[in-house]
Motif scaffolding. Structure first.
Motif, PDB file in Angstrom:
ATOM      1  N   ALA A  37       0.847  -1.202   0.000  1.00  0.00           N
ATOM      2  CA  ALA A  37       0.000   0.000   0.000  1.00  0.00           C
ATOM      3  C   ALA A  37       0.878   1.246   0.000  1.00  0.00           C
ATOM      4  N   ASP A  38       0.368   2.306  -0.568  1.00  0.00           N
ATOM      5  CA  ASP A  38       1.042   3.596  -0.516  1.00  0.00           C
ATOM      6  C   ASP A  38       0.609   4.268   0.787  1.00  0.00           C
ATOM      7  N   LEU A  39       1.359   4.009   1.835  1.00  0.00           N
ATOM      8  CA  LEU A  39       0.981   4.490   3.168  1.00  0.00           C
ATOM      9  C   LEU A  39       0.899   6.010   3.220  1.00  0.00           C
ATOM     10  N   ASP A  40       1.815   6.691   2.545  1.00  0.00           N
ATOM     11  CA  ASP A  40       1.787   8.160   2.534  1.00  0.00           C
ATOM     12  C   ASP A  40       0.488   8.671   1.916  1.00  0.00           C
ATOM     13  N   ARG A  41       0.097   8.105   0.776  1.00  0.00           N
ATOM     14  CA  ARG A  41      -1.132   8.533   0.099  1.00  0.00           C
ATOM     15  C   ARG A  41      -2.351   8.277   0.970  1.00  0.00           C
ATOM     16  N   LEU A  42      -2.307   7.155   1.721  1.00  0.00           N
ATOM     17  CA  LEU A  42      -3.434   6.808   2.590  1.00  0.00           C
ATOM     18  C   LEU A  42      -3.423   7.584   3.904  1.00  0.00           C
ATOM     19  N   GLY A  43      -2.305   8.246   4.201  1.00  0.00           N
ATOM     20  CA  GLY A  43      -2.203   8.993   5.450  1.00  0.00           C
ATOM     21  C   GLY A  43      -1.956   8.095   6.646  1.00  0.00           C
ATOM     22  N   LEU A  44      -1.307   6.949   6.405  1.00  0.00           N
ATOM     23  CA  LEU A  44      -1.019   5.992   7.474  1.00  0.00           C
ATOM     24  C   LEU A  44       0.468   5.941   7.757  1.00  0.00           C
ATOM     25  N   THR A  45       0.796   5.574   8.991  1.00  0.00           N
ATOM     26  CA  THR A  45       2.192   5.402   9.375  1.00  0.00           C
ATOM     27  C   THR A  45       2.497   3.914   9.537  1.00  0.00           C
ATOM     28  N   LEU A  46       3.778   3.598   9.514  1.00  0.00           N
ATOM     29  CA  LEU A  46       4.212   2.224   9.737  1.00  0.00           C
ATOM     30  C   LEU A  46       3.745   1.739  11.110  1.00  0.00           C
ATOM     31  N   GLU A  47       3.798   2.613  12.100  1.00  0.00           N
ATOM     32  CA  GLU A  47       3.363   2.248  13.444  1.00  0.00           C
ATOM     33  C   GLU A  47       1.888   1.864  13.458  1.00  0.00           C
ATOM     34  N   GLN A  48       1.058   2.609  12.744  1.00  0.00           N
ATOM     35  CA  GLN A  48      -0.379   2.305  12.702  1.00  0.00           C
ATOM     36  C   GLN A  48      -0.643   0.937  12.080  1.00  0.00           C
ATOM     37  N   VAL A  49      -0.014   0.661  10.937  1.00  0.00           N
ATOM     38  CA  VAL A  49      -0.305  -0.586  10.236  1.00  0.00           C
ATOM     39  C   VAL A  49       0.313  -1.796  10.919  1.00  0.00           C
ATOM     40  N   GLU A  50       1.376  -1.585  11.687  1.00  0.00           N
ATOM     41  CA  GLU A  50       1.950  -2.696  12.447  1.00  0.00           C
ATOM     42  C   GLU A  50       1.089  -3.036  13.654  1.00  0.00           C
ATOM     43  N   GLU A  51       0.385  -2.047  14.184  1.00  0.00           N
ATOM     44  CA  GLU A  51      -0.408  -2.258  15.390  1.00  0.00           C
ATOM     45  C   GLU A  51      -1.766  -2.907  15.120  1.00  0.00           C
ATOM     46  N   ALA A  52      -2.404  -2.549  13.988  1.00  0.00           N
ATOM     47  CA  ALA A  52      -3.768  -3.030  13.760  1.00  0.00           C
ATOM     48  C   ALA A  52      -4.151  -2.855  12.298  1.00  0.00           C
ATOM     49  N   VAL A  53      -5.213  -3.564  11.888  1.00  0.00           N
ATOM     50  CA  VAL A  53      -5.777  -3.311  10.561  1.00  0.00           C
ATOM     51  C   VAL A  53      -6.275  -1.881  10.525  1.00  0.00           C
ATOM     52  N   GLN A  54      -6.329  -1.310   9.323  1.00  0.00           N
ATOM     53  CA  GLN A  54      -6.713   0.089   9.175  1.00  0.00           C
ATOM     54  C   GLN A  54      -7.791   0.233   8.116  1.00  0.00           C
ATOM     55  N   TRP A  55      -8.686   1.160   8.329  1.00  0.00           N
ATOM     56  CA  TRP A  55      -9.705   1.543   7.353  1.00  0.00           C
ATOM     57  C   TRP A  55      -9.451   2.995   7.003  1.00  0.00           C
ATOM     58  N   VAL A  56      -9.370   3.287   5.718  1.00  0.00           N
ATOM     59  CA  VAL A  56      -9.281   4.668   5.262  1.00  0.00           C
ATOM     60  C   VAL A  56     -10.479   4.896   4.357  1.00  0.00           C
ATOM     61  N   GLY A  57     -11.397   5.735   4.817  1.00  0.00           N
ATOM     62  CA  GLY A  57     -12.615   6.014   4.068  1.00  0.00           C
ATOM     63  C   GLY A  57     -12.383   6.983   2.931  1.00  0.00           C
ATOM     64  N   THR A  58     -13.366   7.110   2.070  1.00  0.00           N
ATOM     65  CA  THR A  58     -13.263   8.024   0.933  1.00  0.00           C
ATOM     66  C   THR A  58     -13.109   9.471   1.388  1.00  0.00           C
TER      67      THR A  58
END
Length: 134
Positions: A37-58
């Protein structure tokens, strides 16, 4: 942009769950391992995705863990919306987070889990090489 559900693609248990989502839950979301995933485009950090699944809404809404799962279910509509809404009820949420953390901490012991599931990304990188896309 479509909603996006991000999970740990290095974890066999997580991947099995993501495959279930793709086959059985008719969400509009793109289901993608964070490693691709393009974490920067989604506005997510490595720490967030390592800790839990993530939902990024429209609309850019970000939710983690059981909250992310609830939004995925609600997005699927019909019968899936009922458990999604239930998961967002305060009493259910108070139970869902500890259950989610227990599962995340023990995913290497669950069906489809492997020893790599229990390792933080930095340790996986040392053992298996740098994560894709990072």
């Amino acid at each position: 942009m479509k909603p996006t559900f991000v999970y740990d693609g290095d974890c066999s248990f997580c991947t099995t769950c993501a495959q279930f989502i793709e086959r059985r839950i008719p969400s509009h979301a793109t289901v993608v391992p964070w490693q691709f995933a393009d974490l920067d485009r989604l506005g997510l950090t490595l720490e967030q995705v390592e800790e839990a699944v993530q939902w990024v809404g429209t609309d850019g809404t970000v939710a983690s863990g059981p909250d992310a799962i609830a939004l995925l279910l609600r997005d699927a509509g019909r019968l899936w919306e009922v458990p999604g809404r239930a998961l967002q009820l305060k009493p259910v949420g108070l139970l869902a987070w500890p259950a989610y953390r227990w599962i995340a901490g023990h995913r290497h012991l669950l069906p489809g889990g492997t020893a790599a599931c229990s390792l933080p990304q930095a340790q996986r990188d040392k053992l298996y090489g740098t994560a894709a896309g990072q």
